[in-house]
Design an enzyme around this catalytic site. Structure first.
Site, PDB file in Angstrom:
ATOM      1  N   CYS A   2      -3.983   8.350 -45.438  1.00 52.20           N
ATOM      2  CA  CYS A   2      -5.421   8.542 -45.191  1.00 52.20           C
ATOM      3  C   CYS A   2      -6.218   7.413 -45.843  1.00 52.20           C
ATOM      4  CB  CYS A   2      -5.872   9.864 -45.801  1.00 52.20           C
ATOM      5  SG  CYS A   2      -4.948  11.264 -45.202  1.00 52.20           S
ATOM      6  N   ARG A  27      -4.175   1.820 -42.283  1.00 52.81           N
ATOM      7  CA  ARG A  27      -3.416   2.804 -43.056  1.00 52.81           C
ATOM      8  C   ARG A  27      -2.816   3.885 -42.163  1.00 52.81           C
ATOM      9  NH1 ARG A  27      -4.688   2.477 -48.399  1.00 52.81           N
ATOM     10  NH2 ARG A  27      -4.405   4.659 -48.831  1.00 52.81           N
ATOM     11  N   TRP A  74      -4.295  10.909 -41.896  1.00 54.11           N
ATOM     12  CA  TRP A  74      -2.913  10.801 -41.386  1.00 54.11           C
ATOM     13  C   TRP A  74      -2.263  12.127 -41.746  1.00 54.11           C
ATOM     14  CZ3 TRP A  74       2.163   9.655 -43.693  1.00 54.11           C
ATOM     15  CH2 TRP A  74       3.100   9.223 -42.753  1.00 54.11           C
ATOM     16  N   ASN A  98      -7.362  11.808 -50.062  1.00 53.60           N
ATOM     17  CA  ASN A  98      -6.114  11.166 -49.666  1.00 53.60           C
ATOM     18  C   ASN A  98      -5.057  11.626 -50.659  1.00 53.60           C
ATOM     19  OD1 ASN A  98      -4.072   9.528 -48.706  1.00 53.60           O
ATOM     20  ND2 ASN A  98      -4.676   7.791 -49.979  1.00 53.60           N
ATOM     21  N   GLY A  99      -3.896  12.070 -50.131  1.00 52.04           N
ATOM     22  CA  GLY A  99      -2.822  12.509 -51.029  1.00 52.04           C
ATOM     23  C   GLY A  99      -2.300  13.870 -50.596  1.00 52.04           C
ATOM     24  N   GLU A 482      16.332  -6.546 -40.857  1.00 51.28           N
ATOM     25  CA  GLU A 482      14.868  -6.732 -40.797  1.00 51.28           C
ATOM     26  C   GLU A 482      14.412  -7.017 -39.371  1.00 51.28           C
ATOM     27  OE1 GLU A 482      12.488  -6.071 -42.549  1.00 51.28           O
ATOM     28  OE2 GLU A 482      10.835  -7.280 -41.802  1.00 51.28           O
ATOM     29  N   LYS A 486      11.759  -4.647 -37.334  1.00 52.67           N
ATOM     30  CA  LYS A 486      10.532  -5.177 -36.717  1.00 52.67           C
ATOM     31  C   LYS A 486      10.436  -4.723 -35.271  1.00 52.67           C
ATOM     32  CE  LYS A 486       8.410  -6.091 -39.561  1.00 52.67           C
ATOM     33  NZ  LYS A 486       9.103  -5.653 -40.699  1.00 52.67           N
ATOM     34  N   GLU A 489       9.981  -0.756 -34.862  1.00 56.53           N
ATOM     35  CA  GLU A 489       8.758  -0.111 -35.361  1.00 56.53           C
ATOM     36  C   GLU A 489       7.523  -0.490 -34.545  1.00 56.53           C
ATOM     37  OE1 GLU A 489       7.169  -1.017 -39.270  1.00 56.53           O
ATOM     38  OE2 GLU A 489       8.196  -2.926 -39.300  1.00 56.53           O
ATOM     39  N   HIS A 505      34.461  -2.481 -35.571  1.00 59.44           N
ATOM     40  CA  HIS A 505      34.746  -1.137 -36.127  1.00 59.44           C
ATOM     41  C   HIS A 505      33.846  -0.074 -35.507  1.00 59.44           C
ATOM     42  CE1 HIS A 505      37.384  -2.939 -39.101  1.00 59.44           C
ATOM     43  NE2 HIS A 505      36.449  -3.851 -39.310  1.00 59.44           N
ATOM     44  N   LYS A 604       0.801   2.141 -43.071  1.00 57.03           N
ATOM     45  CA  LYS A 604       1.040   0.881 -43.782  1.00 57.03           C
ATOM     46  C   LYS A 604       1.638   1.139 -45.157  1.00 57.03           C
ATOM     47  CE  LYS A 604       1.101  -3.440 -44.706  1.00 57.03           C
ATOM     48  NZ  LYS A 604       2.189  -4.253 -44.089  1.00 57.03           N
TER      49      LYS A 604
HETATM   50  C1  AGP Z   1       7.931  -2.632 -42.709  1.00 61.11           C
HETATM   51  O1  AGP Z   1       7.530  -3.383 -41.579  1.00 61.11           O
HETATM   52  C2  AGP Z   1       7.429  -1.214 -42.673  1.00 61.11           C
HETATM   53  N1  AGP Z   1       6.042  -1.152 -42.456  1.00 61.11           N
HETATM   54  C3  AGP Z   1       7.908  -0.374 -43.846  1.00 61.11           C
HETATM   55  O2  AGP Z   1       9.310  -0.298 -43.759  1.00 61.11           O
HETATM   56  C4  AGP Z   1       7.538  -0.884 -45.271  1.00 61.11           C
HETATM   57  O3  AGP Z   1       8.276  -2.052 -45.573  1.00 61.11           O
HETATM   58  C5  AGP Z   1       7.936   0.203 -46.283  1.00 61.11           C
HETATM   59  O4  AGP Z   1       7.171   1.356 -46.022  1.00 61.11           O
HETATM   60  C6  AGP Z   1       7.750  -0.223 -47.745  1.00 61.11           C
HETATM   61  O5  AGP Z   1       6.387  -0.488 -47.991  1.00 61.11           O
HETATM   62  P1  AGP Z   1       6.011  -1.261 -49.378  1.00 61.11           P
HETATM   63  O6  AGP Z   1       6.627  -2.629 -49.293  1.00 61.11           O
HETATM   64  O7  AGP Z   1       4.524  -1.290 -49.383  1.00 61.11           O
HETATM   65  O8  AGP Z   1       6.589  -0.472 -50.513  1.00 61.11           O
END
Ligand code: AGP
Length: 609
Positions: A2, A27, A74, A98-99, A482, A486, A489, A505, A604
């Protein structure tokens, strides 16, 4: 998670609050709301969906009040709906949160028994009823909040207004980010700096357990016991434009292109090239503390976990230190064995990831020194650890992490060189060469970015496929993970990263013309093995997209598409190899019409478990 914002000042609050919420969209959210004064009464407007839905129900006539609050939600408890959207009201009070309030069920039961009527399924609503129950007993708004927080367990960042005091706002921080923006005769309180950066660069970082009271007397900050605190004001160097898209279609594309500058900024001040040394300027205590370190345990989530996996290769190879890597959410529940000589490094862009914070607290509880590699000054992680190595990527708005990742790798390379030199495992000559190569990276990334159109061609050929396999070996295996993350997501395509040696395997059973295989191949000691992997895929009718090194003439004829990166030393190859994979994911996502910067279901910063 949030986003919240509060304002007290002389200007029309509604456009300021809505603008602030727009800057917090990254966010992740599913509903939004605002509270403001009109003819002495607090108006509440809330809507499901994007901010445009909220703006559609806002009045044309401005508010007549001097304060207001806003929220992008959120959902964690209770589906996205108008009733569950914030702000929530109780009596003459309204609040945004938020929380997560972990003991909300027991509080709700107690408040209902006292006759309180709830209008939502959220955990947050218990807060405003709890505060109001003390407020109704005659406490001031600030004192009522001080009483309420004694009964609340969980994480929260809150802004509260009272109809009885239009020029007053109370905010409180415990476990979720909250910062104060100090303007000219006006104040902002928000989850993050971009919410008010276009109005002021003077920022106060709140710590957990602090309460803000904004009133006619100005700004007062105190702890939960009511003791007034003197807080430092920071000047934010981020230009408001930095938090804009800067002419790119999406924040992600802008942030991919910002990587040369971000890496330069992260290196800046840390290298004495002629001596082949890294200085860790501003973080010297790290070097002194870590010089006799026997083992490093690195933790992180998502992309930051991938950075930690690369860090293992760098620190073991360059500094000859044993390194273990763990996913933060696993580490914190594993009852990890830590002993004298261990260091725990938490890697996190936001510094607010709940699992990483909890893992660091777990390590600290076992008496082990901790280090943060973090991108946000003043974030929770940066204040939980014994030392901080800041990356300087600037605000990363897109949910998909790009420049944060490559600057994390840069910071880890600097740390490895520093410790390698300090511990006598890296000669001055080799140190100089590595630093020289590090300083070449920004230019090499610029070179890769000039070939973005080549990646667009590849993306247009493959954006309709439903499955991808990414293969890498050694230090490029985490880069395969990675690249796959990318893609999945932001395009919602199923993509798996795998160590290439593992293909036989299991994954080889998946190979056919419907699953492109992305292969990362440098002319290194495992190059021949990677060529064999390519042959295995082709022999089964598979499709191969290779990312290889300039000058490689062998791989091109064997594969369906190839993209070349400049020659680079193996230790720094993950930084360079990641760039085209970020571009590939971005352009496939754009071709598919996905919401690139705010992909579905993602946030985020995951500030809850
Ligand atoms: C990465 O593209 C994602 N958005 C997600 O995996 C992110 O890396 C993860 O939530 C960790 O976030 P942070 O680096 O702010 O701890």
């Amino acid at each position: 998670m949030c986003g919240i914002i509060g304002y007290v000042g002389q200007r029309d609050v509604v456009p300021l609050v809505v603008e602030g919420l727009r800057r917090l969209e990254y966010r992740g959210y599913d509903s939004a709301g605002i509270a403001y004064f009109l003819e002495g009464k607090i108006q509440l407007k809330r809507s499901v969906g994007k901010l445009s839905s909220l703006e559609a129900i806002l009045p044309r006539n401005p508010s007549d009040g001097v304060s207001g609050i806003g929220h992008t939600r959120w959902a964690t408890h209770g589906k996205p709906s108008e009733d569950n959207a914030h702000p929530h009201r109780a009596g003459t009070l309204v609040m945004v949160h938020n929380g997560i309030i972990e003991n909300y069920l027991s509080l709700k039961k107690k408040l209902k028994a006292a006759g309180r009527v709830f209008a939502s399924e959220t955990d947050s609503e218990v807060i405003i009823h709890l505060v109001d129950s003390f407020y109704q007993q005659g406490h001031s708004l600030e004192a009522a909040v001080q009483e309420a927080v004694k009964e609340m367990r969980g994480s929260y960042a809150i802004c509260i207004l009272s109809e009885d005091a239009p020029d007053e706002l109370v905010a409180v921080r415990s476990g979720c980010p909250l910062v104060v923006g100090v303007g000219e005769n006006e104040y902002f309180v928000a989850s993050d700096i971009p919410a008010f950066l276009s109005h002021t660069r003077k920022v106060i970082y709140l710590e957990d357990g602090e309460i803000v009271l904004i009133s006619k007397k100005g700004l007062e900050i105190s702890d939960f016991k009511g003791a007034r605190l003197l807080k430092e004001r920071h000047k934010i160097s981020w230009d408001p434009v930095m938090a804009e898209k800067g002419g790119y279609r999406h924040f992600m594309q802008k942030e991919i292109h910002e990587q040369p500058r971000a890496i330069i900024d992260t290196i800046r001040g840390h290298v004495a090239q002629e001596a082949g040394d890294v200085l860790l300027a501003g973080a010297e205590e790290i070097g002194d503390l870590m010089e006799n370190c026997q083992r490093i345990v690195m933790i992180g989530c998502g992309t930051s976990w991938h950075a930690a996996l690369v860090g293992k290769f760098l620190l073991e190879d360059i500094a000859q230190i044993r390194v273990e890597v763990d996913i933060a959410s696993e580490f914190r529940y594993r009852n990890p064995h830590l002993s004298k000589g261990d260091w725990v490094i938490g890697v996190s862009q936001s510094g607010e990831t709940a699992d990483t914070l909890a893992a660091i607290k777990e390590a600290a509880s076992k008496g082990v020194p901790t280090l943060a590699i973090c991108n946000v000054v003043g974030s929770s992680l940066s204040r939980e650890t014994d030392a901080v190595f800041y990356t300087h990527a600037g605000p990363e708005i897109s949910v998909a992490s790009t420049k944060a990742f490559t600057t994390q790798l840069t910071a880890l390379a600097l740390l490895a060189i520093y410790l390698g030199r300090k511990r006598g495992h890296l000669s001055e000559k080799d140190g100089k060469e590595l630093i020289h190569q590090l300083l070449l990276l920004p230019k090499q990334i610029e070179e890769v970015l000039t070939h973005e159109d080549r990646v667009v061609e590849i993306a247009k050929r493959f954006f309709k496929y439903r499955d991808f396999l990414y293969l890498g070996r050694g230090i490029l295996y985490p880069v395969a993970l990675e690249g796959a993350l990318k893609l999945k997501e932001i395009s919602y395509i199923h993509a798996e990263g795998y160590p290439a040696g593992e293909m036989k395997h299991g994954p080889i059973a998946l190979i056919d013309e419907n699953m492109p295989v992305v292969v990362l191949a440098l002319k290194d000691k495992v190059y021949e093995k990677m060529v064999s992997n390519v042959m295995e895929v082709k022999a089964r009718g598979g499709v191969v997209i290779a990312f290889a090194e300039e000058g490689d003439t062998e791989l091109g004829p064997l594969v369906d598409e190839i993209f070349f990166i400049p020659k680079v030393v193996p230790a720094l190859s993950p930084i360079l190899m990641t760039i085209p994979l970020q571009l590939l994911a971005y352009h496939i996502s754009v071709s598919r019409g996905s919401d690139v910067d705010q992909p579905r279901n993602l946030a985020k910063s995951v500030t809850v478990e």
